[in-house]
Design an enzyme around this catalytic site. Structure first.
Site, PDB file in Angstrom:
ATOM      1  N   SER A 171       0.925  -1.271   0.144  1.00 40.69           N
ATOM      2  CA  SER A 171      -0.091  -0.107   0.082  1.00 40.69           C
ATOM      3  C   SER A 171       0.700   1.362  -0.017  1.00 40.69           C
ATOM      4  O   SER A 171       1.774   1.402   0.770  1.00 40.69           O
ATOM      5  CB  SER A 171      -0.965  -0.125   1.149  1.00 40.69           C
ATOM      6  OG  SER A 171      -1.204  -1.223   1.443  1.00 40.69           O
TER       7      SER A 171
ATOM      8  N   HIS B 235      -5.640  -2.551  -4.813  1.00 40.04           N
ATOM      9  CA  HIS B 235      -4.776  -3.724  -5.028  1.00 40.04           C
ATOM     10  C   HIS B 235      -4.879  -4.543  -6.298  1.00 40.04           C
ATOM     11  O   HIS B 235      -6.067  -5.105  -6.508  1.00 40.04           O
ATOM     12  CB  HIS B 235      -4.638  -4.797  -3.999  1.00 40.04           C
ATOM     13  CG  HIS B 235      -4.201  -4.172  -2.704  1.00 40.04           C
ATOM     14  ND1 HIS B 235      -3.119  -3.986  -2.366  1.00 40.04           N
ATOM     15  CD2 HIS B 235      -4.960  -3.716  -1.651  1.00 40.04           C
ATOM     16  CE1 HIS B 235      -3.010  -3.401  -1.045  1.00 40.04           C
ATOM     17  NE2 HIS B 235      -4.157  -3.298  -0.623  1.00 40.04           N
TER      18      HIS B 235
ATOM     19  N   HIS C  38      -3.264 -10.473   1.785  1.00 38.64           N
ATOM     20  CA  HIS C  38      -2.931 -10.309   3.261  1.00 38.64           C
ATOM     21  C   HIS C  38      -3.729 -11.509   4.132  1.00 38.64           C
ATOM     22  O   HIS C  38      -4.567 -11.953   3.625  1.00 38.64           O
ATOM     23  CB  HIS C  38      -3.413  -8.812   3.820  1.00 38.64           C
ATOM     24  CG  HIS C  38      -2.712  -7.671   3.231  1.00 38.64           C
ATOM     25  ND1 HIS C  38      -3.051  -7.081   2.130  1.00 38.64           N
ATOM     26  CD2 HIS C  38      -1.436  -7.041   3.755  1.00 38.64           C
ATOM     27  CE1 HIS C  38      -2.136  -6.029   1.934  1.00 38.64           C
ATOM     28  NE2 HIS C  38      -1.402  -5.934   2.918  1.00 38.64           N
TER      29      HIS C  38
ATOM     30  N   TYR D   8      -4.872 -11.137   6.743  1.00 35.73           N
ATOM     31  CA  TYR D   8      -6.270 -10.785   7.233  1.00 35.73           C
ATOM     32  C   TYR D   8      -7.333 -11.137   6.632  1.00 35.73           C
ATOM     33  O   TYR D   8      -8.441 -10.983   7.202  1.00 35.73           O
ATOM     34  CB  TYR D   8      -6.109  -9.266   7.684  1.00 35.73           C
ATOM     35  CG  TYR D   8      -5.854  -8.325   6.944  1.00 35.73           C
ATOM     36  CD1 TYR D   8      -6.809  -7.912   5.730  1.00 35.73           C
ATOM     37  CD2 TYR D   8      -4.678  -7.403   6.912  1.00 35.73           C
ATOM     38  CE1 TYR D   8      -6.586  -7.182   4.662  1.00 35.73           C
ATOM     39  CE2 TYR D   8      -4.573  -6.530   5.917  1.00 35.73           C
ATOM     40  CZ  TYR D   8      -5.320  -6.241   4.910  1.00 35.73           C
ATOM     41  OH  TYR D   8      -5.138  -5.184   3.912  1.00 35.73           O
ATOM     42  N   GLU D   9      -7.121 -11.387   5.188  1.00 37.37           N
ATOM     43  CA  GLU D   9      -8.203 -11.711   4.482  1.00 37.37           C
ATOM     44  C   GLU D   9      -9.053 -12.841   4.865  1.00 37.37           C
ATOM     45  O   GLU D   9     -10.225 -12.790   4.679  1.00 37.37           O
ATOM     46  CB  GLU D   9      -7.902 -11.665   3.054  1.00 37.37           C
ATOM     47  CG  GLU D   9      -7.067 -10.685   2.498  1.00 37.37           C
ATOM     48  CD  GLU D   9      -7.548  -9.512   1.486  1.00 37.37           C
ATOM     49  OE1 GLU D   9      -8.440  -9.894   1.212  1.00 37.37           O
ATOM     50  OE2 GLU D   9      -6.858  -8.625   1.416  1.00 37.37           O
TER      51      GLU D   9
ATOM     52  N   ALA E 162       3.439  -0.136   4.219  1.00 38.12           N
ATOM     53  CA  ALA E 162       3.002   0.831   4.725  1.00 38.12           C
ATOM     54  C   ALA E 162       2.936   0.506   6.148  1.00 38.12           C
ATOM     55  O   ALA E 162       2.426  -0.685   6.515  1.00 38.12           O
ATOM     56  CB  ALA E 162       1.517   1.441   4.356  1.00 38.12           C
TER      57      ALA E 162
ATOM     58  N   MET F 231       0.704  -4.843   8.853  1.00 39.58           N
ATOM     59  CA  MET F 231      -0.101  -6.107   8.579  1.00 39.58           C
ATOM     60  C   MET F 231       0.266  -6.896   7.489  1.00 39.58           C
ATOM     61  O   MET F 231      -0.355  -7.849   6.844  1.00 39.58           O
ATOM     62  CB  MET F 231      -1.526  -5.705   8.279  1.00 39.58           C
ATOM     63  CG  MET F 231      -2.113  -4.823   9.544  1.00 39.58           C
ATOM     64  SD  MET F 231      -3.677  -4.181   8.839  1.00 39.58           S
ATOM     65  CE  MET F 231      -3.932  -2.783  10.174  1.00 39.58           C
ATOM     66  N   SER F 232       1.461  -6.887   7.093  1.00 43.95           N
ATOM     67  CA  SER F 232       2.039  -7.593   5.943  1.00 43.95           C
ATOM     68  C   SER F 232       3.643  -8.154   6.091  1.00 43.95           C
ATOM     69  O   SER F 232       4.202  -8.007   7.313  1.00 43.95           O
ATOM     70  CB  SER F 232       1.882  -6.972   4.770  1.00 43.95           C
ATOM     71  OG  SER F 232       2.733  -5.628   4.804  1.00 43.95           O
TER      72      SER F 232
ATOM     73  N   ASN G 134       1.830   6.935   9.355  1.00 44.56           N
ATOM     74  CA  ASN G 134       0.960   7.512  10.404  1.00 44.56           C
ATOM     75  C   ASN G 134       1.715   7.127  11.385  1.00 44.56           C
ATOM     76  O   ASN G 134       2.551   5.969  11.852  1.00 44.56           O
ATOM     77  CB  ASN G 134      -0.399   6.877  10.645  1.00 44.56           C
ATOM     78  CG  ASN G 134      -0.527   5.323  10.758  1.00 44.56           C
ATOM     79  OD1 ASN G 134      -0.250   4.598   9.740  1.00 44.56           O
ATOM     80  ND2 ASN G 134      -0.564   4.937  12.027  1.00 44.56           N
TER      81      ASN G 134
ATOM     82  N   HIS H 292      -8.111   3.544   6.673  1.00 43.51           N
ATOM     83  CA  HIS H 292      -7.300   3.282   5.524  1.00 43.51           C
ATOM     84  C   HIS H 292      -7.055   4.532   4.695  1.00 43.51           C
ATOM     85  O   HIS H 292      -5.953   4.536   4.220  1.00 43.51           O
ATOM     86  CB  HIS H 292      -7.970   2.103   4.769  1.00 43.51           C
ATOM     87  CG  HIS H 292      -7.392   1.648   3.380  1.00 43.51           C
ATOM     88  ND1 HIS H 292      -6.104   0.846   3.529  1.00 43.51           N
ATOM     89  CD2 HIS H 292      -7.484   1.504   2.206  1.00 43.51           C
ATOM     90  CE1 HIS H 292      -5.724   0.619   2.619  1.00 43.51           C
ATOM     91  NE2 HIS H 292      -6.711   0.929   1.615  1.00 43.51           N
TER      92      HIS H 292
HETATM   93  N1  HPA Z   1      -0.856  -0.306  12.172  1.00 44.35           N
HETATM   94  C1  HPA Z   1      -0.864  -1.546  11.659  1.00 44.35           C
HETATM   95  N2  HPA Z   1      -0.595  -1.282  10.160  1.00 44.35           N
HETATM   96  C2  HPA Z   1      -0.594  -0.242   9.668  1.00 44.35           C
HETATM   97  C3  HPA Z   1      -0.671   1.206  10.307  1.00 44.35           C
HETATM   98  C4  HPA Z   1      -0.597   1.128  11.754  1.00 44.35           C
HETATM   99  O1  HPA Z   1      -0.943   1.747  12.428  1.00 44.35           O
HETATM  100  N3  HPA Z   1      -0.333   2.082   9.504  1.00 44.35           N
HETATM  101  C5  HPA Z   1      -0.276   1.279   8.221  1.00 44.35           C
HETATM  102  N4  HPA Z   1      -0.351   0.016   8.284  1.00 44.35           N
END
Ligand code: HPA
Length: 265
Positions: A23, A54, A76, A78-79, A106, A201-202, A225, A237
Site C-alpha cells: 500500500s 490492489h 494479506h 487478514y483476508e 505501509a 499487517m504484511s 501514521n 485506510h
Molecule cells: N498499524 C498497523 N498497520 C498499519 C498501520 C498501523 O498503524 N499503518 C499502516 N499500516
C-alpha cells in the site's frame, strides 16, 4: 507451472530482482515500462485479490534503469486468516530465476522520532501473529535460519542509496500484527516495549517464504501514521493512503538510486 509462464512471458530473460509493492507504493509502478504483463489470474498458485486499490499483476520491464519483475498486489493474511496467501507467488519467482526480493509496505510508527512521511529500512521483525506460511511443509528445509532474514549487504546498499538521494532513512524492527483492525493504544505501548519501531499487517509471511525459497530479502516501510495513541489522529485506510502520498516523492527518489545498485548485485 506459474514459473514456466513467467519465463515464457520474459522470453527466458527473467529479472533477478523482484519487487513486491505494498500500500502506498503503487505510484512507483506507473514509471515501469513493461515488456511483459501477466494477471495473477493467469498464474496458478497466485492469489485472487479482493481489496480495492490492489491490482494483481506481474509486470516485467525497466524501472529507473533496472530490470525488475514487479508484483503489484499482495494478499494479506487478514483476508481469510491464511499466512500462506503469497506462497505460490514467492515460490514461483524463485523457480523462475529471481534471486532478490525487495518488499515494501505501509506501517505505523512506534517511535516519536520517526514521523509519518518517513521511510524505514527493516533490520528485523517480530512475528507476533505466531503464524507461519511454512506450516504443512514436510522436509527439513522448513527449519529456516532467520538470523539475517533481512540481508545485511542489501541493507548497506539501501543506506548508501538514501544518502545519495538525500532521503532520510530510519531503521528498525517491524512488528507483524494480523489486523485488519488497527491497534489499541495499549497494544502500541506493548509493541514499543517489545522493541519494535514500526507496526504493520504484511511482509513477514513473505519474508519467511522468500528465505525458505533461498531469496535474499530487502524490505522498506513507508511510515504513514503514528501508532494509535501517539498522535491526535484517527486511523483509517484513507488516512494511511494520505500519509503515503506525503512520502511518495522521497520514495521515488530513493528507489531511483537504489534499484540500479540492486540490479548490480
Ligand atoms: N498499524 C498497523 N498497520 C498499519 C498501520 C498501523 O498503524 N499503518 C499502516 N499500516
Amino acid at each position: 507451472m506459474a514459473a514456466e509462464r513467467i519465463r515464457a512471458a520474459c522470453d527466458g530473460r527473467v529479472p533477478r530482482l523482484a519487487l513486491l509493492l505494498g500500500s502506498g507504493w503503487a505510484p512507483l509502478a506507473a514509471s515501469l515500462q513493461p515488456r511483459a504483463v501477466l494477471d495473477y489470474a493467469q498464474l496458478p498458485g497466485f492469489p485472487a485479490l479482493a481489496v480495492g486499490g490492489h491490482v494483481g499483476q506481474v509486470r516485467v520491464g525497466t524501472l529507473h534503469g533496472a530490470e525488475v519483475l514487479l508484483l503489484s498486489g499482495r494478499k494479506h493474511a487478514y483476508e481469510d486468516g491464511d499466512p500462506r496467501a503469497m506462497k505460490g507467488a514467492i515460490q514461483a519467482l524463485a523457480v523462475a530465476g529471481v534471486t532478490t526480493l525487495l518488499q515494501t509496505n505501509a506501517a505505523g510508527s512506534l517511535d516519536p522520532a520517526m514521523p509519518a512521511g518517513r521511510l524505514m529500512l527493516l533490520n528485523d521483525h517480530l512475528n507476533l501473529v505466531q503464524a507461519s506460511p511454512l506450516v504443512g511443509e514436510r522436509d527439513d528445509r522448513r527449519f529456516v535460519d532467520m538470523a539475517a532474514a533481512y540481508d545485511p549487504a542489501l541493507a548497506a546498499l539501501a543506506r548508501q542509496a538514501a544518502r545519495q538521494a538525500g532521503v532520510p532513512l530510519h531503521e528498525g524492527v517491524y512488528a507483524w500484527v494480523l489486523g485488519p483492525q488497527f491497534e489499541t493504544p495499549a497494544e502500541i505501548r506493548m509493541l514499543q516495549r517489545l522493541g519494535a519501531q514500526a507496526v504493520g499487517m504484511s511482509t513477514v509471511p513473505e519474508t519467511i517464504l522468500a528465505r525458505h525459497a533461498g531469496l535474499r530479502v530487502l524490505a522498506l516501510s513507508m511510515i504513514t501514521n503514528m501508532g494509535c495513541g501517539l498522535a491526535p489522529e484517527a486511523l483509517s485506510h484513507a488516512h494511511t493512503l494520505a500519509g503515503a502520498a506525503r512520502a511518495a516523492d522521497d520514495a521515488a527518489r530513493f528507489m531511483a538510486a537504489l534499484l540500479p545498485m540492486l540490479e548490480a548485485v
